[in-house]
Design an enzyme around this catalytic site. Structure first.
Site, PDB file in Angstrom:
ATOM      1  N   ASN A   1       0.786  -1.242   0.000  1.00 38.52           N
ATOM      2  CA  ASN A   1       0.000   0.000   0.000  1.00 38.52           C
ATOM      3  C   ASN A   1       0.815   1.288   0.000  1.00 38.52           C
ATOM      4  O   ASN A   1       0.262   2.362  -0.178  1.00 38.52           O
ATOM      5  CB  ASN A   1      -0.966   0.024   1.180  1.00 38.52           C
ATOM      6  CG  ASN A   1      -2.212  -0.799   0.909  1.00 38.52           C
ATOM      7  OD1 ASN A   1      -2.435  -1.259  -0.206  1.00 38.52           O
ATOM      8  ND2 ASN A   1      -3.019  -0.994   1.927  1.00 38.52           N
TER       9      ASN A   1
ATOM     10  N   GLU B   1      -2.503  -0.424  -7.955  1.00 37.65           N
ATOM     11  CA  GLU B   1      -3.920  -0.560  -7.573  1.00 37.65           C
ATOM     12  C   GLU B   1      -4.527   0.840  -7.563  1.00 37.65           C
ATOM     13  O   GLU B   1      -5.594   1.102  -8.091  1.00 37.65           O
ATOM     14  CB  GLU B   1      -3.994  -1.196  -6.188  1.00 37.65           C
ATOM     15  CG  GLU B   1      -5.403  -1.355  -5.639  1.00 37.65           C
ATOM     16  CD  GLU B   1      -5.395  -1.909  -4.220  1.00 37.65           C
ATOM     17  OE1 GLU B   1      -5.494  -3.142  -4.071  1.00 37.65           O
ATOM     18  OE2 GLU B   1      -5.289  -1.121  -3.268  1.00 37.65           O
TER      19      GLU B   1
ATOM     20  N   TRP C   1     -10.635  -8.042  11.386  1.00 29.87           N
ATOM     21  CA  TRP C   1      -9.872  -7.637  10.200  1.00 29.87           C
ATOM     22  C   TRP C   1      -8.375  -7.722  10.511  1.00 29.87           C
ATOM     23  O   TRP C   1      -7.633  -8.422   9.856  1.00 29.87           O
ATOM     24  CB  TRP C   1     -10.247  -6.202   9.780  1.00 29.87           C
ATOM     25  CG  TRP C   1      -9.246  -5.641   8.808  1.00 29.87           C
ATOM     26  CD1 TRP C   1      -9.029  -6.070   7.531  1.00 29.87           C
ATOM     27  CD2 TRP C   1      -8.290  -4.614   9.046  1.00 29.87           C
ATOM     28  NE1 TRP C   1      -7.994  -5.357   6.952  1.00 29.87           N
ATOM     29  CE2 TRP C   1      -7.521  -4.462   7.872  1.00 29.87           C
ATOM     30  CE3 TRP C   1      -8.017  -3.799  10.150  1.00 29.87           C
ATOM     31  CZ2 TRP C   1      -6.495  -3.517   7.766  1.00 29.87           C
ATOM     32  CZ3 TRP C   1      -6.999  -2.871  10.045  1.00 29.87           C
ATOM     33  CH2 TRP C   1      -6.254  -2.739   8.853  1.00 29.87           C
TER      34      TRP C   1
ATOM     35  N   ARG D   1     -15.075  -3.030   5.321  1.00 29.16           N
ATOM     36  CA  ARG D   1     -14.643  -4.293   4.724  1.00 29.16           C
ATOM     37  C   ARG D   1     -15.850  -5.086   4.228  1.00 29.16           C
ATOM     38  O   ARG D   1     -16.983  -4.810   4.617  1.00 29.16           O
ATOM     39  CB  ARG D   1     -13.911  -5.156   5.775  1.00 29.16           C
ATOM     40  CG  ARG D   1     -12.512  -4.635   6.136  1.00 29.16           C
ATOM     41  CD  ARG D   1     -11.580  -4.787   4.950  1.00 29.16           C
ATOM     42  NE  ARG D   1     -10.235  -4.253   5.133  1.00 29.16           N
ATOM     43  CZ  ARG D   1      -9.835  -3.041   4.798  1.00 29.16           C
ATOM     44  NH1 ARG D   1     -10.670  -2.162   4.300  1.00 29.16           N
ATOM     45  NH2 ARG D   1      -8.574  -2.665   4.935  1.00 29.16           N
TER      46      ARG D   1
ATOM     47  N   ASP E   1      -7.542 -11.719  -4.990  1.00 34.17           N
ATOM     48  CA  ASP E   1      -7.407 -10.605  -4.057  1.00 34.17           C
ATOM     49  C   ASP E   1      -7.674 -11.096  -2.623  1.00 34.17           C
ATOM     50  O   ASP E   1      -6.969 -10.734  -1.681  1.00 34.17           O
ATOM     51  CB  ASP E   1      -8.409  -9.513  -4.458  1.00 34.17           C
ATOM     52  CG  ASP E   1      -8.274  -8.260  -3.613  1.00 34.17           C
ATOM     53  OD1 ASP E   1      -7.133  -7.868  -3.320  1.00 34.17           O
ATOM     54  OD2 ASP E   1      -9.312  -7.678  -3.246  1.00 34.17           O
TER      55      ASP E   1
ATOM     56  N   HIS F   1      -1.561   1.991   9.675  1.00 30.88           N
ATOM     57  CA  HIS F   1      -2.570   2.055   8.591  1.00 30.88           C
ATOM     58  C   HIS F   1      -3.222   3.437   8.645  1.00 30.88           C
ATOM     59  O   HIS F   1      -2.514   4.436   8.662  1.00 30.88           O
ATOM     60  CB  HIS F   1      -3.572   0.917   8.785  1.00 30.88           C
ATOM     61  CG  HIS F   1      -4.287   0.494   7.540  1.00 30.88           C
ATOM     62  ND1 HIS F   1      -5.262   1.257   6.957  1.00 30.88           N
ATOM     63  CD2 HIS F   1      -4.194  -0.615   6.773  1.00 30.88           C
ATOM     64  CE1 HIS F   1      -5.734   0.647   5.880  1.00 30.88           C
ATOM     65  NE2 HIS F   1      -5.091  -0.505   5.728  1.00 30.88           N
TER      66      HIS F   1
ATOM     67  N   SER G   1       2.499  -2.151   5.151  1.00 30.68           N
ATOM     68  CA  SER G   1       3.513  -3.196   5.310  1.00 30.68           C
ATOM     69  C   SER G   1       4.897  -2.687   4.902  1.00 30.68           C
ATOM     70  O   SER G   1       5.881  -2.847   5.625  1.00 30.68           O
ATOM     71  CB  SER G   1       3.139  -4.423   4.468  1.00 30.68           C
ATOM     72  OG  SER G   1       3.080  -4.090   3.091  1.00 30.68           O
TER      73      SER G   1
END
Ligand code: SFD
Ligand code: AMP
Length: 627
Positions: free
Chosen positions: A65, A129, A219, A250, A352, A389, A436
């Site tokens: 990400n 993405e 999650w 989600r 995915d 995040h 990450s």
């Protein structure tokens, strides 16, 4: 039942101690090994699980990400800082974000070199993405990153299945950590010149949506239990942004990611009546200007618009997978090309999930969901504490010399306000959106600085035998409490002389859910509710002394829940202190329903004094790095 008299005390002496074996810790290991070799130092890593599959990336991921693309001139560091600042409604340490942004691509290139498959297009360029995200075949992401860390450190310097409880202090300096094996009767004392905390974020502080057998389904991984927060809080480190929880939207019940759908497949989400809340509720964004007007709309505001629909009875909300797939397929050309594209997209949709949330693929299979034919329900999850995040909670750490000054700089990158205690990944606060790759990069930054600290300052921690004996007694106490009392009732799980870790966790989750803005109250709380939460937390803290554990595994559970409890308290105190609502969609203070930039465009920092049990709170100014 485990007999504590059989517990052996094992002392390990090292120079740099890395706590955790996740993304930040693996980055730290690789970097530390390089600098340690040059300086003749020893590096030791401790993980509660097995590094190959521990932490948030245990199941793998389907995207990286954070990738800035500096070399190709795709973006600048300032672009990334702007993105993070806007997403966090103006509250971010831009020096820390910039420091990670300028190093993150290096981590991504290492991942690729170590064997991680990153999607490439026909011209050999990475497939994005979104602007910052790269698609990967990431089922084995963690194994690949772990292998490099293990090779760098050597197996003899890695302790797996050792649970770290808290800090080992030498006065006001951190001198290592205390923990125990979850497999053997061993109490561990790790003595170190510098300690790097990278034990992830906190899950299950709030009541999860899942119940019964599915309780562990969340999650973020339930085994990240607030160890980083507890460790730094108990060490007396200043904490920041403890109010900034993250609530991800989600796929409902199995927590499949939405990023690929929104960004790669350009899907819409619509309510039960087909309305698109991002379009229909656009005027609401004006109320949260200037952040309401930026692109992309901050994650909490995207949530908020959806939650407003739900509150009006317009749920369920659906990701329009069928619409998105059909649209891309039909743009591929004639009927044959469209058919081929459809097959490709179908495979990508399943992959995915299979790459990072296998249970979502199972739920799709179990509910006969064909994404190309029907839409799929999405929902806001429960609150998580995850500084890496879109949340921001963590320790307040020093920035880099060239970017930070004044209150943001005190010598060594990523050192907390406690000497010798460094933090990275979920453990360090006010520098969100590292994910990450950025966590790995931040681990490298922190490890390099920690080695420099050892070389410059030559710390020589001293330990007090009486202090160690007392700490050992306290950490193992739940085993003794259980052993002394378990025969006093016919069912050992119900006993007036102790509380089991699971029951303790339920109590914590219920009070957080009801008073601190969990799912039950639609993430809404208020001053009086928060004060009541503090009263109940105080009583829970008193009862923590009565936790009972039948074996080493339950002892871990007992401490995990105490760690969650301190994370909870830091959170409640910070929401109470910040007298405004800044992140609707994450939480809403009904008694202070508006954003107040004039008084609250500041960090909320907190500090705990373990000797007195007192917390102090303060505001710290937000200083932009870029105009
Ligand atoms: O999109 C102790 N994340 C994503 N990041 C991405 O880059 N791409 C994605 O696709 C991502 N998505 C995602 C992500 C996470 C999850 C769970 C899902 C989907 C389903 C976020 C990243 O994973 C996250 O930012 C980083 O992993 C954070 O790194 P770090 O190092 O701060 O935490 P960790 O990796 O969880 O490691 C923690 C380690 O600590 C150990 N540990 N060890 C000893 N004693 C204790 N008491 C300990 N407590 C914990 C753990 O075992 C672990 O080794 S997307 O859907 O958002
Ligand atoms: P997620 O799968 O929700 O974790 O998202 C992965 C990445 O995409 C994160 O960087 C998110 O912030 C980002 N993202 C997800 N949904 C959107 C959206 N609708 N608009 C902009 N960014 C998004």
């Amino acid at each position: 039942m485990t007999d504590i008299t059989n517990f052996q005390t094992v002392e390990v002496e090292t120079d740099l101690l890395i706590l955790g074996g996740g993304m930040a810790a693996c980055g730290a290991a690789v970097e530390a090994a390089y600098w340690a070799k040059k300086n003749g130092l020893k590096v030791t890593l401790v993980d509660k699980a097995a590094v190959d599959r521990s932490g948030a990336v245990a199941m793998g991921l389907s995207a990286i990400n954070q990738y800035v693309g500096l070399k190709d001139g795709q973006n600048t560091i300032q672009d990334y800082v702007n993105y993070v600042r806007n997403d966090l409604m103006g509250i971010t340490r831009e020096d820390l974000v910039a420091n990670i942004a300028r190093h993150v691509d290096g981590s991504v290139h290492l991942f690729e070199k170590w064997g991680l498959p990153i999607w490439k297009d026909d011209k050999g360029a990475y497939v994005h993405e979104g602007r910052w995200q790269l698609m990967i075949n990431g089922e084995s992401y963690k194994v690949i990153v772990a292998e490099a860390a293990k090779n760098a450190l050597g197996a003899e310097n890695i302790f797996e299945r050792v649970f770290i409880v808290g800090p080992l202090m030498d006065g006001d300096k951190c001198a290592g950590a205390l923990g125990f094996s979850v497999r053997e009767s061993k109490f561990y004392v790790f003595k170190a010149k510098a300690t790097l905390v990278a034990m992830g974020g906190a899950v299950h502080v709030f009541k999860p949506r899942s119940s019964g057998e599915g309780l562990g389904r969340a999650w973020y991984p339930p085994w990240n239990s607030g160890s980083s927060a507890y460790f730094t809080i108990q060490a007396g480190a200043e904490m920041t942004c403890q109010e900034v929880r993250f609530i991800p939207v989600r796929f409902k019940d199995a927590y499949g990611p939405v990023g690929a759908w929104f960004l790669l497949f350009k899907s819409r989400a619509t309510n039960a009546f087909g309305g698109d809340y991002m379009q229909e509720r656009k005027p609401e964004l004006e109320n949260w200007a200037p952040y309401g007007k930026v692109k992309p709309v901050p994650a909490n505001l995207r949530n908020y618009l959806m939650l407003l629909d739900c509150a009006e009875g317009k749920a369920p909300i659906s990701m329009r997978t069928e619409e998105a797939i059909q649209k891309i397929a039909s743009a591929a050309g004639d009927e044959k090309a469209a058919k081929k594209k459809l097959k490709e997209l179908e495979a990508e949709a399943w992959e995915d999930f299979l790459d990072m949330t296998v249970s979502q693929a199972l739920l799709w299979a179990g509910t006969n969901t064909a994404p190309e034919q029907q839409s799929s329900e999405i929902a806001a999850a429960e609150p998580y504490f995850i500084g890496s995040h879109s949340g921001a909670s963590g320790a307040w750490v020093s920035g880099p010399k060239d970017l930070a000054s004044g209150e943001y700089f005190w010598g060594y990158d990523n050192m907390s306000t406690v000497k010798g205690l460094f933090c990275a990944g979920d453990a360090s606060g006010a520098s969100s959106h590292k994910f990450s790759s950025g966590s790995h990069a931040e681990g490298r930054i922190a490890a390099k600085a920690a080695v420099r600290y050892i070389v410059d300052e030559k710390p020589s921690p001293k330990l007090d035998a009486a202090y160690l004996e007392k700490a050992r007694g306290m950490i193992l106490q739940p085993l003794k409490t259980y052993a002394d009392n378990c025969n006093k009732t016919t069912d050992p799980s119900v006993n007036p002389n102790y509380i089991t870790p699971k029951m303790f966790m339920f109590r914590l989750q219920k009070l957080m859910d009801e008073y601190a803005g969990g799912v039950t109250t639609n993430f809404t709380t208020s001053g009086p509710n928060l004060k009541r939460a503090l009263e109940l937390l105080q009583m829970l803290k008193e009862d923590a002394e009565k936790l009972g554990a039948k074996d080493a595994h339950e002892l871990m559970r007992a401490w995990e829940n105490q760690q969650r409890m301190y994370q909870a308290e830091a959170h409640v105190r910070s929401i109470l202190f910040r007298e405004e609502t800044r992140w609707p969609g994450y939480y809403f203070r009904s008694d202070k329903p508006k954003m107040d930039d004039a008084n609250w465009k500041v960090f909320v920092n907190s500090k705990y004094d373990s000797k007195t049990g007192e917390w102090t709170m303060r505001k710290v100014p937000v200083k932009p790095l870029f105009a």
